[in-house]
Scaffold this motif. Sequence first.
Motif, PDB file in Angstrom:
ATOM      1  N   GLY A 198      14.409 101.712  95.109  1.00 24.35           N
ATOM      2  CA  GLY A 198      15.160 102.646  94.293  1.00 24.35           C
ATOM      3  C   GLY A 198      14.588 104.050  94.268  1.00 24.35           C
ATOM      4  N   THR A 199      13.403 104.213  94.783  1.00 25.14           N
ATOM      5  CA  THR A 199      12.814 105.547  94.842  1.00 25.14           C
ATOM      6  C   THR A 199      13.515 106.363  95.911  1.00 25.14           C
ATOM      7  OG1 THR A 199      10.686 104.537  94.363  1.00 25.14           O
ATOM      8  CG2 THR A 199      10.672 106.816  95.082  1.00 25.14           C
ATOM      9  N   LYS A 200      13.837 107.580  95.560  1.00 25.69           N
ATOM     10  CA  LYS A 200      14.493 108.405  96.552  1.00 25.69           C
ATOM     11  C   LYS A 200      13.502 109.344  97.219  1.00 25.69           C
ATOM     12  CE  LYS A 200      18.284 111.479  97.387  1.00 25.69           C
ATOM     13  NZ  LYS A 200      17.518 112.732  97.298  1.00 25.69           N
ATOM     14  N   VAL A 201      13.487 109.303  98.520  1.00 25.96           N
ATOM     15  CA  VAL A 201      12.630 110.210  99.281  1.00 25.96           C
ATOM     16  C   VAL A 201      13.437 111.449  99.607  1.00 25.96           C
ATOM     17  CG1 VAL A 201      11.319 110.479 101.396  1.00 25.96           C
ATOM     18  CG2 VAL A 201      11.348 108.274 100.232  1.00 25.96           C
ATOM     19  N   SER A 202      12.848 112.617  99.433  1.00 21.30           N
ATOM     20  CA  SER A 202      13.607 113.855  99.588  1.00 21.30           C
ATOM     21  C   SER A 202      14.024 114.070 101.036  1.00 21.30           C
ATOM     22  CB  SER A 202      12.787 115.038  99.114  1.00 21.30           C
ATOM     23  OG  SER A 202      11.873 115.422 100.103  1.00 21.30           O
ATOM     24  N   VAL A 203      15.142 114.748 101.183  1.00 21.17           N
ATOM     25  CA  VAL A 203      15.680 115.029 102.509  1.00 21.17           C
ATOM     26  C   VAL A 203      14.657 115.787 103.348  1.00 21.17           C
ATOM     27  CG1 VAL A 203      17.505 116.201 103.794  1.00 21.17           C
ATOM     28  CG2 VAL A 203      18.026 115.081 101.637  1.00 21.17           C
ATOM     29  N   PHE A 240       5.730 106.559 101.399  1.00 22.49           N
ATOM     30  CA  PHE A 240       6.045 105.223 101.932  1.00 22.49           C
ATOM     31  C   PHE A 240       4.858 104.273 101.826  1.00 22.49           C
ATOM     32  CE2 PHE A 240       8.623 108.378 104.059  1.00 22.49           C
ATOM     33  CZ  PHE A 240       9.898 107.897 103.831  1.00 22.49           C
ATOM     34  N   ILE A 264      12.376 113.359 104.946  1.00 23.61           N
ATOM     35  CA  ILE A 264      13.065 112.585 105.985  1.00 23.61           C
ATOM     36  C   ILE A 264      13.234 113.403 107.257  1.00 23.61           C
ATOM     37  CG2 ILE A 264      15.262 111.511 106.587  1.00 23.61           C
ATOM     38  CD1 ILE A 264      15.410 110.950 103.459  1.00 23.61           C
ATOM     39  N   ILE A 308      20.403 103.979  98.873  1.00 17.13           N
ATOM     40  CA  ILE A 308      20.315 105.018  97.840  1.00 17.13           C
ATOM     41  C   ILE A 308      21.081 106.277  98.229  1.00 17.13           C
ATOM     42  CG2 ILE A 308      18.242 106.232  98.592  1.00 17.13           C
ATOM     43  CD1 ILE A 308      17.425 105.774  95.512  1.00 17.13           C
ATOM     44  N   TYR A 309      21.223 106.493  99.519  1.00 18.09           N
ATOM     45  CA  TYR A 309      21.941 107.689  99.936  1.00 18.09           C
ATOM     46  C   TYR A 309      23.432 107.610  99.654  1.00 18.09           C
ATOM     47  CZ  TYR A 309      18.069 110.264 101.517  1.00 18.09           C
ATOM     48  OH  TYR A 309      16.900 110.969 101.509  1.00 18.09           O
ATOM     49  N   LYS A 314       7.712 101.264 100.202  1.00 22.14           N
ATOM     50  CA  LYS A 314       8.214 102.247  99.241  1.00 22.14           C
ATOM     51  C   LYS A 314       8.796 101.518  98.030  1.00 22.14           C
ATOM     52  CE  LYS A 314      12.196 104.149 100.371  1.00 22.14           C
ATOM     53  NZ  LYS A 314      13.277 103.928  99.392  1.00 22.14           N
TER      54      LYS A 314
END
Lengths: 222, 222
Positions: free
Chosen positions: B5-10, B57, B13, A212-213, B2
């Motif tokens: 396709g779900t994006k985890v915010s920077v 997650f 991370i 995704i990144y 998770k």
Amino acid sequence: MKKAGTKVSVAVIRRLPRYYRKLSELRQRGVVRISSGALAKDMGLTASQIRQDLFCFGGFGQQGYGYNVEKLREEIGDILGINRGNTAVILGVGNLGHALMQNFKFGNNGFSVTAAFDVDDSLVGTKIGSVQVYHVDELEEYLQTYRVDVGVLTVPRAFAAEMAQKLADGGVKGIWNFANVELKLDKPDVIVENVHFSDSLLALSYMIGEPIYEEERENENE
Amino acid sequence: MKKAGTKVSVAVIRRLPRYYRKLSELRQRGVVRISSGALAKDMGLTASQIRQDLFCFGGFGQQGYGYNVEKLREEIGDILGINRGNTAVILGVGNLGHALMQNFKFGNNGFSVTAAFDVDDSLVGTKIGSVQVYHVDELEEYLQTYRVDVGVLTVPRAFAAEMAQKLADGGVKGIWNFANVELKLDKPDVIVENVHFSDSLLALSYMIGEPIYEEERENENE
DNA sequence: CTGTTTTTGTGAAAAAACTAACAATTAAAA
DNA sequence: TTTTAATTGTTAGTTTTTTCACAAAAACAG
């Protein structure tokens, strides 16, 4: 310029050095003026964000013209404290401490390194570049004698906490921490800035594993 | 775990490696379980944030019990890609590259360093630890022969762009950039993780000059 | 075994950060 | 000189991030 007592968000502060770096590069290339739009495109930000960031400190630009590269660079440098005559000492002249002393341009960032300290007797008394290496036992006295703004912590992690405490007790304002530990000090007015290599590498590790990144990056480049 | 396709915010991370580090420390101290509240207090965060982060997650904890240190550490390690068998090569065996190879525990972060490259003929053919140093001219072929996930860029800034391009063309997934330049690549799927010492020092420089940051710190410690 | 305490997962609210919009101003062109 | 185009400072709106709040579940005490 900035209203006294106003707090500027950490996010903004973290971008200031990037602006400074980019403006230095532009200046070197002979660019005299730049608009927020052009700067934004060059840096992968939005023009709005750049204007908003600068607005925190007061307007440095001119409507219809943009920003004078030289002047804006000066202003941001001042905000960051580059002309404050900061001093630093190095704690731990191992591989990393040595590399920093030889390669890193402290001067470009407004710091002069006034001394280094180590426990290794074969290093004590020598000079790295023009910087004298003292024994760690002399640290306390040194800090009482000279004003030191920042201690650079490049000792093995086992000694980091102890050395950090000595720096804090000696009255430094900040600690630039390269030891892979979270420092806990009893002096809340001492700022700790961490450089955690492993955190950085692990974040990269995550991102190269997440398709995704990549997608996000593609959109960014439009 | 998770949703695909779900994006985890920077932001999330960037906190994961810290959690991992803290959990490793707790494990080593023999701590078996910990609650989000205790972890939060220890790390200067809020319990809510930690639970929210982990929630991205899937739930790793147990109501009324908390989190099993060993298990949570494993899970976060997996998320970060520590067990993916990542490989890295070092570009530039100068002071910093050398220091990294000798001091930094790549293995602890799930990476094995398979080769190093430099232009200096007196280095080529030698070994740093167990890692062979090759001439930069051999990089292209090496990348075609072996899978390399990350290139570690510790060359002088003047050569950074060129080397980065070679790495990207050679198919690496990420570049760990220690050169003090903003890299621009034509390959948007290559992730660049910057370690800008000067940005870090300048942020510290700003903060030691701003009394308001001290106040903030005091509140944090309550 | 029952009741009390602890603690998570999770949705909703609040706060912070970012983006959009535009009047005011300047520069450049006609 | 007048008009047009460019560009900022700044407010308002949107999105993202963080915090709050609480039901549900588990642990623990009696």
